[in-house]
Design an enzyme around this catalytic site. Sequence first.
Site, short mmCIF file in Angstrom:
data_model
loop_
_atom_site.label_atom_id
_atom_site.label_comp_id
_atom_site.label_asym_id
_atom_site.label_seq_id
_atom_site.Cartn_x
_atom_site.Cartn_y
_atom_site.Cartn_z
N ASN A 218 0.85 -1.19 0.00
CA ASN A 218 0.00 0.00 0.00
C ASN A 218 0.88 1.24 0.00
O ASN A 218 2.11 1.14 0.01
CB ASN A 218 -0.95 -0.02 1.20
N PRO B 140 -2.07 -12.18 10.43
CA PRO B 140 -2.44 -11.99 11.84
C PRO B 140 -2.95 -10.57 12.07
O PRO B 140 -2.45 -9.61 11.49
CB PRO B 140 -1.13 -12.24 12.58
N PHE C 270 -4.70 2.52 14.83
CA PHE C 270 -5.02 3.49 13.79
C PHE C 270 -6.02 2.86 12.82
O PHE C 270 -5.99 1.64 12.59
CB PHE C 270 -3.77 3.92 13.03
#
Length: 400
Positions: free
Chosen positions: A210, A306, A326
């Site tokens: 990302n 995970p 976040f």
Amino acid sequence: MLHGKHILLVISGGIAAYKAQTLIRLIQKAGGTVQAILTKSAAEFVSPLTVAALSGKPALTELFDLTQETEIGHIELSRSADLIVAAPATANLLAKLAHGLADDLASTCLLATDTPIMTAPAMNVRMWEAAATRRNMATLRENGVIVVGPDEGEMACGEYGPGRMAEPEAILAAIETHFEGAPKPLAGRYVIVTSGPTREPIDPVRYISNASSGKQGTAIAEALAALGAKVSFITGPAEYANPQGCDIVRVTAAREMDAAVEKALPADVAVFCAAVADWHVANPAQTKIKKEAFEDPPPLNFAPNPDILKRISTLESGRPDLVIGFAAETGDLEARAARKFAAKGCDWLLANDVSTHHGVFGGNGTDIVFFDSNGHERWGAMTKTAVAQKLAQKVAAHFR
């Protein structure tokens, strides 16, 4: 107060040099005395005569001033001070100090001393963020140099970001704190901060990731370290991944980050700022996938990564006292973040909208909605450094 304290003020060249005149007045008002040294460039921005009139002492500029060398000497000049303050401290002066260079009166006094040194950096945002400057600042902090600022804001050059010299009042407060020996509020606390993206391999060449730059996580780690915390900074492959004053652990994939967090426990605080991939490719190819081998795009089978935030938040033993997550969303921010906050079990959650038009990924600014057990509040549009400082102060207040 600074009664009986003598400050050697090094003024280097930059538009912020005019603030040094206010700093002189503030030090004197607090009871201290000031001897000023101006670099050649500083004298282009402020008059040595004005500085001398304010300080009540000659403003020194030349290394080979025979009269002064006879009466004082540059070594005695630096050693007679209780504190040396470089404000503004340009990138050039900081580089000299980091590398032990001494080619003028200012840099010679900074090198030829065992007196504590405080710096107030001031430079263009690109210079402050440059890799060379970050290395120099890391070296200076390791050498025990005190750093005040810089602040974020609009530059004289028209750019916006970190690099503005701290205000004279803030520098004075740092000077007073130095002499008071006040403990930092997070001294003795151990904090884990995760940051940046993860990369999940498809084959040895390709991966899924990302756009996280690591800028927010880096700012948070630095802000916590500045308050005295020992920080373990666990980062994916990010553009910003070298916070000053932190222990850095570099990972690539989500499962590596999870293992690094587990190894870093126990901790007082865990801040999960990393943009961790939700899935990884279950069977990544061992060699580069060749398009000639497939008529259609090859299928990719995914397996879940995970959930680091949830796993740590729900630990039955060894859970950090404060777990902070976040949430990066692309619409319906408050509702989605509220659901995540309830599902993860963390103590605090900071949510922001990372839609492309907001420019959050890789940018200097963000707009935070803060969640805790009392509900949520909008922090409003802020720089990432300001968010980091506000969060660090809240963490400090939590332990008071």
